[in-house]
Design a protein around this motif. Structure first.
Motif, PDB file in Angstrom:
ATOM      1  N   LEU A 292       0.819  -1.205   0.000  1.00  0.00           N
ATOM      2  CA  LEU A 292       0.000   0.000   0.000  1.00  0.00           C
ATOM      3  C   LEU A 292       0.855   1.257   0.000  1.00  0.00           C
ATOM      4  O   LEU A 292       0.498   2.263  -0.610  1.00  0.00           O
ATOM      5  N   GLY A 293       1.961   1.205   0.726  1.00  0.00           N
ATOM      6  CA  GLY A 293       2.879   2.327   0.787  1.00  0.00           C
ATOM      7  C   GLY A 293       4.195   1.858   1.368  1.00  0.00           C
ATOM      8  O   GLY A 293       4.251   0.852   2.086  1.00  0.00           O
ATOM      9  N   ALA A 294       5.278   2.563   1.042  1.00  0.00           N
ATOM     10  CA  ALA A 294       6.595   2.186   1.547  1.00  0.00           C
ATOM     11  C   ALA A 294       7.409   3.450   1.767  1.00  0.00           C
ATOM     12  O   ALA A 294       7.223   4.456   1.073  1.00  0.00           O
ATOM     13  N   VAL A 295       8.316   3.386   2.749  1.00  0.00           N
ATOM     14  CA  VAL A 295       9.154   4.540   3.051  1.00  0.00           C
ATOM     15  C   VAL A 295      10.579   4.064   3.307  1.00  0.00           C
ATOM     16  O   VAL A 295      10.807   3.034   3.947  1.00  0.00           O
ATOM     17  N   TYR A 296      11.532   4.836   2.780  1.00  0.00           N
ATOM     18  CA  TYR A 296      12.954   4.626   3.011  1.00  0.00           C
ATOM     19  C   TYR A 296      13.501   5.932   3.552  1.00  0.00           C
ATOM     20  O   TYR A 296      13.500   6.953   2.860  1.00  0.00           O
ATOM     21  N   ALA A 297      13.941   5.918   4.811  1.00  0.00           N
ATOM     22  CA  ALA A 297      14.340   7.154   5.483  1.00  0.00           C
ATOM     23  C   ALA A 297      15.857   7.265   5.569  1.00  0.00           C
ATOM     24  O   ALA A 297      16.434   7.446   6.644  1.00  0.00           O
ATOM     25  N   GLY A 298      16.528   7.109   4.431  1.00  0.00           N
ATOM     26  CA  GLY A 298      17.958   7.338   4.358  1.00  0.00           C
ATOM     27  C   GLY A 298      18.838   6.158   4.704  1.00  0.00           C
ATOM     28  O   GLY A 298      20.059   6.243   4.583  1.00  0.00           O
ATOM     29  N   SER A 299      18.259   5.031   5.125  1.00  0.00           N
ATOM     30  CA  SER A 299      19.058   3.877   5.538  1.00  0.00           C
ATOM     31  C   SER A 299      18.208   2.623   5.483  1.00  0.00           C
ATOM     32  O   SER A 299      17.014   2.665   5.795  1.00  0.00           O
ATOM     33  N   PRO A 300      18.820   1.463   5.108  1.00  0.00           N
ATOM     34  CA  PRO A 300      18.074   0.204   5.173  1.00  0.00           C
ATOM     35  C   PRO A 300      17.641  -0.149   6.598  1.00  0.00           C
ATOM     36  O   PRO A 300      16.764  -0.990   6.784  1.00  0.00           O
ATOM     37  N   ASP A 301      18.265   0.481   7.598  1.00  0.00           N
ATOM     38  CA  ASP A 301      17.899   0.225   8.989  1.00  0.00           C
ATOM     39  C   ASP A 301      16.678   1.021   9.430  1.00  0.00           C
ATOM     40  O   ASP A 301      16.166   0.806  10.533  1.00  0.00           O
ATOM     41  N   LEU A 302      16.235   1.968   8.593  1.00  0.00           N
ATOM     42  CA  LEU A 302      15.091   2.811   8.932  1.00  0.00           C
ATOM     43  C   LEU A 302      14.181   2.897   7.710  1.00  0.00           C
ATOM     44  O   LEU A 302      14.277   3.811   6.897  1.00  0.00           O
ATOM     45  N   ALA A 303      13.343   1.898   7.571  1.00  0.00           N
ATOM     46  CA  ALA A 303      12.448   1.788   6.418  1.00  0.00           C
ATOM     47  C   ALA A 303      11.278   0.903   6.817  1.00  0.00           C
ATOM     48  O   ALA A 303      11.343   0.177   7.812  1.00  0.00           O
ATOM     49  N   ALA A 304      10.202   0.974   6.049  1.00  0.00           N
ATOM     50  CA  ALA A 304       9.019   0.161   6.365  1.00  0.00           C
ATOM     51  C   ALA A 304       8.140   0.055   5.134  1.00  0.00           C
ATOM     52  O   ALA A 304       8.181   0.904   4.238  1.00  0.00           O
ATOM     53  N   VAL A 305       7.348  -1.019   5.104  1.00  0.00           N
ATOM     54  CA  VAL A 305       6.377  -1.256   4.029  1.00  0.00           C
ATOM     55  C   VAL A 305       5.036  -1.584   4.666  1.00  0.00           C
ATOM     56  O   VAL A 305       4.966  -2.421   5.584  1.00  0.00           O
ATOM     57  N   LEU A 306       3.983  -0.944   4.202  1.00  0.00           N
ATOM     58  CA  LEU A 306       2.621  -1.292   4.588  1.00  0.00           C
ATOM     59  C   LEU A 306       2.040  -2.186   3.506  1.00  0.00           C
ATOM     60  O   LEU A 306       2.089  -1.847   2.323  1.00  0.00           O
ATOM     61  N   ARG A 307       1.493  -3.329   3.900  1.00  0.00           N
ATOM     62  CA  ARG A 307       1.018  -4.310   2.930  1.00  0.00           C
ATOM     63  C   ARG A 307      -0.380  -4.768   3.305  1.00  0.00           C
ATOM     64  O   ARG A 307      -0.729  -4.870   4.491  1.00  0.00           O
ATOM     65  N   GLU A 308      -1.185  -5.051   2.300  1.00  0.00           N
ATOM     66  CA  GLU A 308      -2.519  -5.578   2.547  1.00  0.00           C
ATOM     67  C   GLU A 308      -2.465  -6.831   3.415  1.00  0.00           C
ATOM     68  O   GLU A 308      -1.554  -7.651   3.278  1.00  0.00           O
ATOM     69  N   SER A 309      -3.454  -6.988   4.264  1.00  0.00           N
ATOM     70  CA  SER A 309      -3.596  -8.235   4.991  1.00  0.00           C
ATOM     71  C   SER A 309      -4.162  -9.303   4.062  1.00  0.00           C
ATOM     72  O   SER A 309      -5.085  -9.028   3.276  1.00  0.00           O
ATOM     73  N   PRO A 310      -3.648 -10.535   4.131  1.00  0.00           N
ATOM     74  CA  PRO A 310      -4.233 -11.608   3.315  1.00  0.00           C
ATOM     75  C   PRO A 310      -5.713 -11.829   3.609  1.00  0.00           C
ATOM     76  O   PRO A 310      -6.434 -12.377   2.761  1.00  0.00           O
ATOM     77  N   GLU A 311      -6.185 -11.422   4.791  1.00  0.00           N
ATOM     78  CA  GLU A 311      -7.599 -11.584   5.119  1.00  0.00           C
ATOM     79  C   GLU A 311      -8.510 -10.817   4.165  1.00  0.00           C
ATOM     80  O   GLU A 311      -9.706 -11.103   4.087  1.00  0.00           O
ATOM     81  N   GLU A 312      -7.942  -9.844   3.454  1.00  0.00           N
ATOM     82  CA  GLU A 312      -8.739  -9.085   2.477  1.00  0.00           C
ATOM     83  C   GLU A 312      -9.319 -10.006   1.405  1.00  0.00           C
ATOM     84  O   GLU A 312     -10.303  -9.651   0.754  1.00  0.00           O
ATOM     85  N   TYR A 313      -8.728 -11.173   1.221  1.00  0.00           N
ATOM     86  CA  TYR A 313      -9.125 -12.057   0.124  1.00  0.00           C
ATOM     87  C   TYR A 313      -9.931 -13.260   0.589  1.00  0.00           C
ATOM     88  O   TYR A 313     -10.084 -14.234  -0.152  1.00  0.00           O
TER      89      TYR A 313
END
Length: 501
Positions: free
Chosen positions: A298-319
């Motif tokens: 759904l969205g992803a962020v990289y804040a200058g380092s691989p140690d500070l990043a995150a991804v928001l992903r759909e829950s499989p329950e959506e299906y």
């Protein structure tokens, strides 16, 4: 003192401080944990291309490994697709070993000391996980994270199945999914101008020109050395660094700790490619006649380092439709589900149909039991698949082009037309991983494949699956080759026609 005893004693000492009531249960679980790890290690010794093993020979109902230095290592005949703990002792020379760490230490091969230390953590943490599990085995899960909590033993074939290096006992109890704890993610603010953001980063994770990056508390304490003022509670999943919000998406966090084989991070390239990977996944899933869903980033962020990043992903329950359940394949063996005769055959046919169809289109899934989920009907029948986490796909441009699919801009490591690489990715994860782990033994896997293969489209990939040795990651070799980057492979006997050792 061997490292196994050291790791076990360290956890005993910590347990005495933080959860003394668990000490007796932990002590009871140690012999079984040693056997579980020894079984996985023996599989690697029996089948992987380890340079210090000169010859393997079935002898007197067992297996003898002739080492390059003249020593002999003897153990039971092994089924490369079996799960559980069926190896309780092997013999090096005239000495019996029931402890995988003592065995690896005394083998004294290159890099064995470091691997022995990892095995010690795997044994000790596995015993802790078994002793402290909080989910009643007879209770039927209702939410997606409850299924994930069932997978107490970790990877079914990796000797480091439960190694959590760098985690204290208190941290394992607080963050491990099998302990059914809620984890408070730290929300670390970063100026928006310093972040790469793709997809839609939600408003609840934005604040006054800043992007709030969800950070695992272990990462915040040990790597970033900082904490966020705001926190959000989530349920840990099998991957440990991925967590489910109670009523929302899944959050994949950066967690710079070694789990099983690798130290995983979230690279700038994977954040940049997350949206186009989701689009590609949906495009190929649309050609499976509704048999596969891909969970979108759904969205992803990289804040200058691989140690500070995150991804928001759909829950499989959506299906999941009314009455259906979405179950990670790795959790199928942990709960008694209603299964009609031929259930495994139908599931195998479904998984191979989808996996081979996507491979023909040019997308090789990393379809192991953690990434692959099955949608079960109210009666428990497998009806569809869900796939999550597209970061480890392999994509073949020539295959895509043959089917009128454009190649999106992807990290170079993901793109290849090498047939062997594409087939290894799918067969090693799906057949030697997810299906073998579900079947639990070579004979059961053979029966399921024999039922499914005649109904598959006769593509070159299907013929390779039917006729050639089965590729699998050389998990032990990889840990004994710390200077060799990337995956290394072995070939297992094809369960359709080869005699297992």
């Amino acid at each position: 003192m061997h490292r196994s005893a050291t790791a076990e004693a360290e956890i005993t000492a910590e347990l005495t401080d933080v959860r003394p009531g668990l000490v007796p249960g932990y002590t009871r679980e140690l012999p079984g944990a040693r056997a579980a790890v020894l079984t996985r290690l023996w599989r690697g010794l029996a089948y992987e291309p380890l340079p210090w093993i000169g010859h393997r020979e079935p002898v007197d109902g067992g297996l003898t490994l002739r080492l390059a230095d003249g020593r002999r290592l003897r153990g039971p005949r092994t089924d490369p697709y079996a799960t559980g703990a069926y190896v309780t002792e092997v013999r090096l020379g005239g000495v019996a070993y029931d402890d995988p760490v003592r065995l690896m230490t005394d083998l004294a091969v290159p890099h064995s000391a470091g691997f022995a230390a990892e095995l010690g953590h795997s044994v000790a943490s596995l015993a802790l996980s078994r002793a402290a599990r909080r989910v009643p085995p007879q209770e039927r899960p209702r939410r997606d994270w409850e299924w994930e909590q069932r997978v107490v033993d970790g990877h079914p074939f990796h000797p480091n199945c439960r190694a959590r290096l760098g985690f204290s006992v208190a941290e394992q109890l607080a963050y491990g999914p099998e302990h059914a704890s809620l984890v408070e993610l730290r929300l670390v603010p970063v100026p928006a101008g310093e972040c790469l953001v793709t997809g839609v980063w939600p408003q609840w994770l934005r604040e006054a020109g800043r992007v709030m990056v969800p950070v695992h508390p272990w990462q915040a304490a040990h790597v970033l050395k900082r904490t966020g003022e705001r926190r959000v509670a989530a349920h840990p999943l099998m991957a440990l660094r991925t967590l489910a919000l109670p009523d929302g998406p899944h959050i994949k966090t950066a967690l710079s700790a070694r789990l099983t084989s690798s130290v995983r991070d979230i690279s700038r390239g994977s954040v940049a490619a997350s949206a186009v990977l989701s689009d590609l996944g949906e495009a190929v899933a649309a050609r499976t006649d509704g048999l596969l869903h891909i969970t979108r980033a759904l969205g992803a962020v990289y804040a200058g380092s691989p140690d500070l990043a995150a991804v928001l992903r759909e829950s499989p329950e959506e299906y999941a439709r009314s009455g259906e359940r979405v179950v990670p394949v790795a959790a199928l063996a942990t709960t008694e589900l209603p299964r009609s005769p031929g259930w495994l055959n139908r599931f195998t046919r479904l998984a191979l149909t989808v996996g081979l169809r996507l491979l023909e289109l040019g997308v090789a899934l990393e379809a192991h039991g953690q990434n692959l989920l099955v949608v079960l009907s109210p009666d428990g029948d497998p009806v569809r698949l869900v796939y999550r986490d597209l970061a480890d796909l392999r994509v073949g441009p020539a295959r895509l082009a043959r089917h009128g699919l454009p190649l999106p801009e992807l990290p170079a490591r993901m793109v290849t037309d090498d047939e062997r690489t594409l087939r290894r990715k799918l067969f090693g994860s799906l057949v030697a991983g997810a299906l073998a782990g579900t079947a639990g033994s070579g004979p059961v896997l053979r029966s399921a494949l024999e039922s499914a293969v005649p109904d598959l489209v006769r593509t070159p990939d299907m013929l390779a699956l039917r006729d050639e040795p089965l590729p699998a990651k050389a998990l032990t070799l990889m840990r004994l080759s710390p200077r060799t980057p990337g995956d290394q492979w072995t070939e297992l006997p094809n369960p359709l026609h080869d005699t297992l050792l």
